[in-house]
Every structure is written in C-alpha cells, then in structure tokens.
Design an enzyme around this catalytic site. Structure first.
Site, PDB file in Angstrom:
ATOM      1  CD  GLU A  77     -26.448 -19.710  -7.577  1.00 32.48           C
ATOM      2  OE1 GLU A  77     -26.584 -20.110  -6.420  1.00 32.48           O
ATOM      3  OE2 GLU A  77     -25.542 -20.080  -8.337  1.00 32.48           O
ATOM      4  CG  ASP A  78     -24.637 -15.292  -7.934  1.00 36.51           C
ATOM      5  OD1 ASP A  78     -25.352 -15.666  -6.990  1.00 36.51           O
ATOM      6  OD2 ASP A  78     -23.591 -15.879  -8.258  1.00 36.51           O
TER       7      ASP A  78
END
Length: 480
Positions: A77-78
């Site tokens: 996600e990051d």
C-alpha cells in the site's frame, strides 16, 4: 532499529526454539528498506509501526508466515512493492495475507456510514479464507490506537467508535481476550475521556488495599488446594477499565459500589481437577448466590471454557475462574493458538469449530444487499452474551441473548424451522417472538403445510434463521 530485530527473533524463539528464523529476518530487512525515509504522523519512522504489530502477534505466539506478513503488511500500500514481489521473495501464503490487508486498508479510508458498513461486509467475506489476516489487522489496529493522539480529534473519535463497535467484539469472538480488553480501554479513553480519567484514578486509589486482599486470598486458597492435593497455579487480575464502566452503566451504580474488581484464576491439569478445585473453594470460602456458571460443560460460542464463581473474602467479592492449562491457552490466544502448532506435531482438534462460526455466518450473509443489516446481524451474532436452551431430549443449543423459539427451531434443523407451527417453553405455549432464557426447555411443533412468511423475519434474531427464511421466501417468488 536493530533492537527491534533482536526482540522479534528472541520473541519467536521463545515458543518455537527449533524453527529457522531466516525468513523473518529477511522480511524485517525487506520491509525496513521499502519504508526507508517514511515517517508516521507521530514523527517516528514508519517501519517502527510494522515492528510493533509483529511484537503484538508474538505475544499470541503466531507462526513465522504471520510474523513475516505483519512486518510486510504496509509495503504494497505505501511503497512501490507489489504482491508479486512479496510472493517472489517469500511465499504465496505471505503474499495473500499482505494482499488481504492491503484491501482492508483501502476499504477503511472512508467516513461515510453506509460505505463503512459495506466495507466491513466486503472485508469479512474477503478474509474468511485465512483468519490470520484478521489477526494481523487486530494487532495493526491495537498499535494504531496506542498512537491515536497524532490524528485530528474528529478522526480519533471515528477510529475509537469503529474499534469499540467492531474490532473489540471481533477480538472477543476470536477468543483473543487480552487484545479485546486493550482495544476496549484504548477506545474508552478517547470516547469518554472524563469517565476514563476518573476510573483510572479510582482504581489506582483502591489498588494498594485491593492488592493486599488479593495476596492474602491467594495464600489461603493455595493452602486449601495443596491440602486437597490438587495440582494448580494461581493467577490474579483487576478488571479492565471499560468492563468496570460498562457494569456501572448497566447496573446504575457508582465506582465505590463496584465490589468485584478482583479476579483469581485457578489453572489446573484436568477437568476433574477443575471440579475438585471448585468443591474445595466453596467448602472454604463463602460463595455468592447466583454467580456460578459452568462454561466447561457448556462452552461459549468461541470455544471458551472455564468455571466462573464469586466468593466473599474480607468484605470483598472475588471472581474466581477455574480452567485447565489447555483451556487457559485457548482463552489467552483464541484461534491464534492453532498456528503455534501448525508446523509441529500437535494439531488443535477444535480448530475447525473455532473458525466455523465466521465461515458459516458469512455463507448465510452473502446475499444480504443492505450493508446496515449485514453489520447489525454481525453484531448480534458476534455478541458473546449467550443462553443455553434444552431440547426435550436434553440436548443443549447455544444461542445469542434475545433468541426466540424460531431461532431455536432453525438451530436444530432447517426442516424444523421451515415448518414451525408453535412452541412450548417449559410446558407452556409461547409466541414465536418470545425471548428464551438459559435453562429453558423448548419443544417445537411442526406442520408440513406451514411455510415461512415475511413476518417471520421480525421474530428471527440469528443470521442462520434469517438466511434460511429468505431462501424459502425467494424460492417461492416472494419479494423481500
């Protein structure tokens, strides 16, 4: 950050001394590199959060794949990392867990009430194939709640409300009681700060005298159990703040009127020892009428087993729980206990039963289109306030609080539910929406020409009963 690696490896080896930890070490360095330079709102290195999540799961003795997934849970996600990268560098199981967690995080980023409900529905359906995803999510939420001050006040309240409404009950339903208590207390701190502050101060003020009473009681209890030659170890606890607050509200009493702040656990070797310990306890300390519950004979829905009773001692009420070592392990770690043995020779024989409730529940709810109904149904079925109702033949059915004879009928068999024509409770005819109580003996009457109607949905409380009624209605072309 090297201190984190040492703590993680030592934590894993403490319960899995023979297993190779190179995969965990690799996951640590992979995630550390991926998150390099990233900061949290608190100002701390982002990777510290991944390590803290892993450490929470180590307390619950999870397997190596889960610890790896915890360290890697935010990489997709990051960072520029993909699910394919995770599978290539580690394995498919870890990649699927990280993918599942990434989906949950994407779903969570909404403040719309209906959308939140829909997202929870999607999340539960998506992760039911591997419950370890939910365990990592619970650990992730626990650490985020510890650092909630970094968020804006409105977001703090939203997160705390979601945690106490959904995550804490889910932790309880999965048998992870220490996480449940922590999530409740952290939420309570933000939702009702004044009440929380007053309770913390009140418990601190009474703790010194309470500790003395607890120590004295344990010494005397130990002598009694030694005399009876009952193998045992004793643990003690003070109730968590939120459970004290809940009791005060429910019973409309002040903190000074709360008497059962203290609790003692007798951990012994066998079921027989549990009942022997109960006999010795009641023979030597005055039991409080109406406080005895036997969850060994009739386990809770999440497989929790323990004998509960309360005794008077030096003007205080002390709640005593009696259980075996195996029951205690299940209570402490819930379904997480299974993966501790996954790579060893010892399998948990009750594991499928522990997971079956959520898989079956999701199966019943798949066709629910209204997100709010889905979540309300989830909150009803996740509620551990339960009753034990008997068939005329003496078979016990465990149902949620407020269940009706119609729910009871469907818990026996779909055919009995579908042809429900009436019910006798303790020999007396009752209405379909009559609320059953623990100890009731329920006799269901059926007729072949009777079939479910839309009105039945008003009397059904459980997901199973509502789902079966809807199947019957749809099969006959009746609009819902």
């Amino acid at each position: 950050m090297q201190d984190y690696l040492k703590r993680i490896l030592e934590g894993f080896k403490s319960y899995n001394p023979t297993q190779d930890t190179s995969m965990i070490e690799k996951a640590y360095h992979f995630a550390e590199t991926a998150h390099k330079g990233q900061k949290r709102l608190t100002g701390e290195d982002f990777f510290m959060h991944c390590c803290e999540v892993a450490l929470i799961l180590l307390e619950h003795k999870l397997d190596a794949d889960t610890i790896c997934a915890a360290l890697l849970h935010d990489t997709v996600e990051d960072t520029s990392t993909t699910v394919a990268d995770i599978e290539k560098n580690f394995n498919k199981e870890i990649a699927l867990m990280v993918e599942g967690l990434t989906k949950i995080d994407k779903l969570e980023n909404t403040s719309n009430d209906e959308q939140t409900m829909e997202n929870w529905r999607k999340m539960l359906i998506a992760v039911s194939h591997d419950m370890r995803i939910i365990l990592i999510k619970l650990a992730d939420r626990t650490h985020n709640m510890k650092t909630l001050d970094a968020l804006a006040p409105k977001r703090r309240i939203e997160k705390a409300q979601e945690t106490i409404n959904l995550y804490a009950p889910l932790a309880q339903r999965l048998g992870m009681f220490s996480l449940k208590n922590e999530l409740e207390d952290l939420s309570f701190k933000y939702l009702q700060p004044e009440e929380y502050k007053n309770l913390v101060a009140g418990v601190a003020k009474r703790s010194e005298s309470l500790e003395k009473i607890l120590l004295s009681f344990k010494e005397n209890l130990d002598k009694v159990l030694v005399k009876e030659q009952i193998p045992h170890r004793l643990l003690s606890r003070v109730k968590n703040y939120y459970s004290i607050h809940r009791k005060m509200v429910k019973q409309n009493i002040s903190f000074e009127q709360i008497q059962d702040l203290l609790g003692v656990r007798i951990i012994t070797e066998s079921k027989l020892d549990c009942y022997r310990a109960l006999g010795a306890l009641h023979a030597n300390f005055k039991p409080v009428s109406g406080t005895f519950t036997d969850y060994i004979a009739m386990p809770k829905m999440n497989m929790y087993q323990s004998i509960h009773t309360t005794v008077f001692y030096e003007g205080q009420l002390i709640e005593v729980q009696i259980r075996t070592e195996e029951m205690h392990r299940t209570c402490e770690y819930g379904i997480a206990a299974h993966w501790r043995y996954k790579l060893g020779t010892k399998e948990d024989p009750h594991f499928d039963e522990k997971l079956n409730w959520i898989r079956q529940w999701i199966e019943w709810q798949r066709d629910l289109t209204a997100p709010r109904e889905f979540i309300e149904s989830f909150q009803t079925d996740i509620n551990l306030s339960q009753i034990f109702v008997f068939t005329p033949m003496g078979e016990v059915k465990v149902l949620p609080e407020h269940a009706t004879p119609l729910d009871f009928a469907y818990s026996i068999h779909t055919e009995i539910g579908d042809h429900y024509a009436g019910a006798l409770v303790n020999g007396k005819m009752v209405k379909m929406n009559h609320e059953l109580k623990s100890g009731d003996i329920c006799t269901i009457q059926t007729r072949k020409n009777v079939l479910p109607s839309k009105q039945w949905l008003e009397a059904a409380r459980t997901a199973r009963a509502r789902s079966k009624i809807k199947v019957s209605l749809r099969s006959r072309g009746i609009d819902l």
